[in-house]
Design a protein around this motif. Structure first.
Motif, mmCIF file in Angstrom:
data_model
loop_
_atom_site.group_PDB
_atom_site.id
_atom_site.type_symbol
_atom_site.label_atom_id
_atom_site.label_comp_id
_atom_site.label_asym_id
_atom_site.label_seq_id
_atom_site.Cartn_x
_atom_site.Cartn_y
_atom_site.Cartn_z
ATOM 1 N N ILE A 168 0.788 -1.236 0.000
ATOM 2 C CA ILE A 168 0.000 0.000 0.000
ATOM 3 C C ILE A 168 0.824 1.294 0.000
ATOM 4 O O ILE A 168 1.854 1.395 0.650
ATOM 5 N N GLU A 169 0.305 2.274 -0.721
ATOM 6 C CA GLU A 169 0.903 3.622 -0.723
ATOM 7 C C GLU A 169 0.581 4.352 0.581
ATOM 8 O O GLU A 169 1.417 5.106 1.089
ATOM 9 N N GLY A 170 -0.625 4.151 1.098
ATOM 10 C CA GLY A 170 -1.055 4.947 2.256
ATOM 11 C C GLY A 170 -1.433 6.353 1.817
ATOM 12 O O GLY A 170 -1.243 6.726 0.659
ATOM 13 N N PRO A 171 -1.967 7.139 2.755
ATOM 14 C CA PRO A 171 -2.528 8.450 2.389
ATOM 15 C C PRO A 171 -1.559 9.623 2.533
ATOM 16 O O PRO A 171 -1.988 10.767 2.400
ATOM 17 N N LEU A 172 -0.263 9.383 2.765
ATOM 18 C CA LEU A 172 0.575 10.481 3.253
ATOM 19 C C LEU A 172 1.733 10.867 2.329
ATOM 20 O O LEU A 172 2.676 11.530 2.751
ATOM 21 N N TYR A 173 1.643 10.474 1.052
ATOM 22 C CA TYR A 173 2.638 10.929 0.068
ATOM 23 C C TYR A 173 2.376 12.399 -0.255
ATOM 24 O O TYR A 173 1.226 12.832 -0.273
ATOM 25 N N VAL A 174 3.440 13.134 -0.522
ATOM 26 C CA VAL A 174 3.296 14.509 -1.012
ATOM 27 C C VAL A 174 4.129 14.654 -2.280
ATOM 28 O O VAL A 174 5.334 14.374 -2.265
ATOM 29 N N ALA A 175 3.470 15.045 -3.368
ATOM 30 C CA ALA A 175 4.179 15.211 -4.644
ATOM 31 C C ALA A 175 5.067 16.454 -4.586
ATOM 32 O O ALA A 175 4.772 17.402 -3.864
ATOM 33 N N GLY A 176 6.128 16.417 -5.360
ATOM 34 C CA GLY A 176 6.976 17.608 -5.508
ATOM 35 C C GLY A 176 8.143 17.676 -4.542
ATOM 36 O O GLY A 176 8.760 18.737 -4.380
ATOM 37 N N ALA A 177 8.498 16.556 -3.904
ATOM 38 C CA ALA A 177 9.652 16.569 -2.984
ATOM 39 C C ALA A 177 10.927 16.903 -3.762
ATOM 40 O O ALA A 177 11.026 16.620 -4.958
ATOM 41 N N PRO A 178 11.912 17.508 -3.095
ATOM 42 C CA PRO A 178 13.158 17.852 -3.782
ATOM 43 C C PRO A 178 13.765 16.647 -4.507
ATOM 44 O O PRO A 178 13.804 15.545 -3.953
ATOM 45 N N LEU A 179 14.182 16.910 -5.746
ATOM 46 C CA LEU A 179 14.828 15.871 -6.563
ATOM 47 C C LEU A 179 16.328 16.029 -6.367
ATOM 48 O O LEU A 179 16.891 17.065 -6.721
ATOM 49 N N VAL A 180 16.967 15.033 -5.753
ATOM 50 C CA VAL A 180 18.388 15.171 -5.430
ATOM 51 C C VAL A 180 19.217 14.120 -6.166
ATOM 52 O O VAL A 180 18.711 13.057 -6.525
ATOM 53 N N ASP A 181 20.477 14.444 -6.383
ATOM 54 C CA ASP A 181 21.372 13.527 -7.086
ATOM 55 C C ASP A 181 21.785 12.401 -6.143
ATOM 56 O O ASP A 181 22.311 12.664 -5.065
ATOM 57 N N GLY A 182 21.552 11.173 -6.563
ATOM 58 C CA GLY A 182 21.925 10.037 -5.724
ATOM 59 C C GLY A 182 22.751 9.022 -6.481
ATOM 60 O O GLY A 182 22.785 7.849 -6.119
ATOM 61 N N ASP A 183 23.402 9.465 -7.561
ATOM 62 C CA ASP A 183 24.296 8.576 -8.320
ATOM 63 C C ASP A 183 25.539 8.350 -7.465
ATOM 64 O O ASP A 183 26.330 9.272 -7.252
ATOM 65 N N LEU A 184 25.718 7.131 -6.978
ATOM 66 C CA LEU A 184 26.773 6.885 -5.984
ATOM 67 C C LEU A 184 28.178 6.925 -6.579
ATOM 68 O O LEU A 184 29.157 6.906 -5.840
ATOM 69 N N THR A 185 28.263 7.015 -7.910
ATOM 70 C CA THR A 185 29.607 7.170 -8.480
ATOM 71 C C THR A 185 30.075 8.619 -8.339
ATOM 72 O O THR A 185 31.257 8.907 -8.470
ATOM 73 N N THR A 186 29.143 9.541 -8.083
ATOM 74 C CA THR A 186 29.545 10.952 -7.959
ATOM 75 C C THR A 186 29.094 11.592 -6.647
ATOM 76 O O THR A 186 29.502 12.701 -6.327
ATOM 77 N N THR A 187 28.252 10.931 -5.908
ATOM 78 C CA THR A 187 27.634 11.533 -4.717
ATOM 79 C C THR A 187 27.718 10.529 -3.587
ATOM 80 O O THR A 187 27.605 9.332 -3.827
ATOM 81 N N GLY A 216 -4.993 1.616 16.164
ATOM 82 C CA GLY A 216 -4.677 2.312 14.908
ATOM 83 C C GLY A 216 -3.191 2.557 14.754
ATOM 84 O O GLY A 216 -2.789 3.623 14.284
ATOM 85 N N ASP A 217 -2.373 1.574 15.123
ATOM 86 C CA ASP A 217 -0.912 1.753 15.102
ATOM 87 C C ASP A 217 -0.252 0.964 13.979
ATOM 88 O O ASP A 217 -0.647 -0.168 13.688
ATOM 89 N N ARG A 218 0.789 1.575 13.426
ATOM 90 C CA ARG A 218 1.624 0.890 12.430
ATOM 91 C C ARG A 218 3.032 0.729 12.989
ATOM 92 O O ARG A 218 3.467 1.547 13.792
ATOM 93 N N PRO A 219 3.763 -0.299 12.532
ATOM 94 C CA PRO A 219 5.185 -0.345 12.863
ATOM 95 C C PRO A 219 5.909 0.803 12.158
ATOM 96 O O PRO A 219 5.384 1.367 11.188
ATOM 97 N N ALA A 220 7.118 1.139 12.631
ATOM 98 C CA ALA A 220 7.942 2.128 11.929
ATOM 99 C C ALA A 220 8.209 1.609 10.519
ATOM 100 O O ALA A 220 8.448 0.410 10.324
ATOM 101 N N HIS A 221 8.140 2.507 9.544
ATOM 102 C CA HIS A 221 8.256 2.070 8.149
ATOM 103 C C HIS A 221 8.764 3.189 7.260
ATOM 104 O O HIS A 221 8.729 4.357 7.640
ATOM 105 N N VAL A 222 9.209 2.814 6.073
ATOM 106 C CA VAL A 222 9.705 3.765 5.070
ATOM 107 C C VAL A 222 9.030 3.425 3.744
ATOM 108 O O VAL A 222 9.050 2.269 3.306
ATOM 109 N N HIS A 223 8.422 4.442 3.122
ATOM 110 C CA HIS A 223 7.694 4.248 1.853
ATOM 111 C C HIS A 223 8.573 4.509 0.635
ATOM 112 O O HIS A 223 9.423 5.410 0.678
ATOM 113 N N PHE A 224 8.255 3.810 -0.438
ATOM 114 C CA PHE A 224 8.973 4.013 -1.706
ATOM 115 C C PHE A 224 8.032 3.942 -2.903
ATOM 116 O O PHE A 224 7.126 3.098 -2.938
#
Ligand code: DHB
Ligand code: FE
Length: 301
Positions: free
Chosen positions: A102-121, A221-229
């Motif tokens: 599930i996506e869940g209801p708490l995504y926000v569009a427009g988050a900063p787009l950052v460079d994550g190419d590990l060969t340079t960052t 109404g509790d969830r475990p700690a989690h990270v969305h992608f």
């Protein structure tokens, strides 16, 4: 009790209510609405729902409308959509890869787009607000079905802070926009790494309608700690998923049914702070539609 749902009177009422005899309107919506109404009426009949009970339910839906996004996962409907899509995929021979959840209801569009190419960052940080808790690092690879690195993916990541609150939806008003939210542009090797502050499990707002409903059901109404992608990449099917921390007390008791086998890593604490190594496997796209997102309405900032 006589069974009136099958009676001519009720069947004709359903046809007329759903506009079946009318030329105008949307035929698919008519067919779906007719079945939905029939299911609702059957429940009234089967449980002999009184007028007072019925209007109490209507009132609840009216008052709870602002929290439907929370109630839908809480009642397992969002997870059911995953099971439905999984079954369709299996029937079409499209299984394999990291499970969706599930996506869940708490995504926000427009988050900063950052460079994550590990060969340079080498420093992608999600947490920009002060948060007096331990650092979380997460890293791994994104590959395709044959183990090939997925090139030029965008990894959308979002999670709660150490109080269990998401930026943009924080009732204390204390977080900056996009705290703990980033879109990370990866390189050709499919590797990713980021750090942030360890989230705490989320709970539905106290006194809200989701919480009220959970109490009436004897649930929490509790969830475990989690990270969305979300992961999107040219040539691959967009994946909506999340990891839930396998050592959280709610890891196997998630009110939103978002935890799944294969998505419950236990962080390695041997270096002090929690570290999660997690690899994602994407399916290849078969149509342009596979590379997009559902048209669900989402918050934006
Ligand atoms: C809910 C909250 C979440 O953080 C999530 O991932 C899924 C559901 C909810 O409030 O229902
Ligand atoms: Fe969440």
């Amino acid at each position: 009790m006589t069974d009136i749902i099958r009676s001519d009177a009720v069947q004709q009422l359903l046809d007329r209510a759903a506009g079946l005899g009318e030329a105008g309107g949307d035929p698919r919506l008519k067919a779906i609405l007719r079945d939905l109404l029939e299911a609702l009426m059957s429940v009234v009949e089967r449980h002999d729902i009184s007028e007072s009970e019925f209007w109490r339910g209507v009132d609840f839906l009216g008052r709870g409308a602002g929290e439907f996004g929370l109630i839908v996962p809480g009642l397992g409907i969002e997870h059911f959509l995953d099971l439905h899509m999984d079954a369709k995929d299996a029937a079409a021979g499209r299984s394999g890869g990291t499970p969706r959840t599930i996506e869940g209801p708490l995504y926000v569009a427009g988050a900063p787009l950052v460079d994550g190419d590990l060969t340079t960052t080498n420093d992608v940080n999600l947490t920009t607000d002060p948060d007096d808790t331990e650092e979380l690092t997460m890293s791994g690879r994104i590959t395709g079905p044959d183990g090939e690195p997925v090139k030029n993916a965008i990894l959308h990541v979002w999670h709660a802070n150490s109080k269990g609150f998401y930026s943009h939806f924080d009732p204390t008003g204390e977080q900056s926009p996009f705290n703990n939210r980033r879109r990370i542009r990866l390189g050709a090797d499919g590797r990713y790494a980021f750090h942030s502050k360890m989230p705490r499990g989320y709970s539905v707002p106290p006194e809200g309608s989701a919480e009220q409903l959970m109490k009436l059901l004897g649930r929490h109404g509790d969830r475990p700690a989690h990270v969305h992608f979300f992961i999107e990449a040219p040539g691959y099917r967009t994946l909506t998923t999340q990891i839930n921390f396998g050592d959280d007390p709610h890891a196997h008791d998630d009110f939103a049914f978002g935890t799944r086998d294969g998505l419950l890593p236990v962080p390695d604490r041997s270096g002090g702070n929690p570290a999660v190594l997690f690899d994602f496997v994407l399916q290849r796209s078969e149509s342009a539609n596979d590379e997009g997102f559902s048209s669900r309405s989402r918050a934006s900032a």
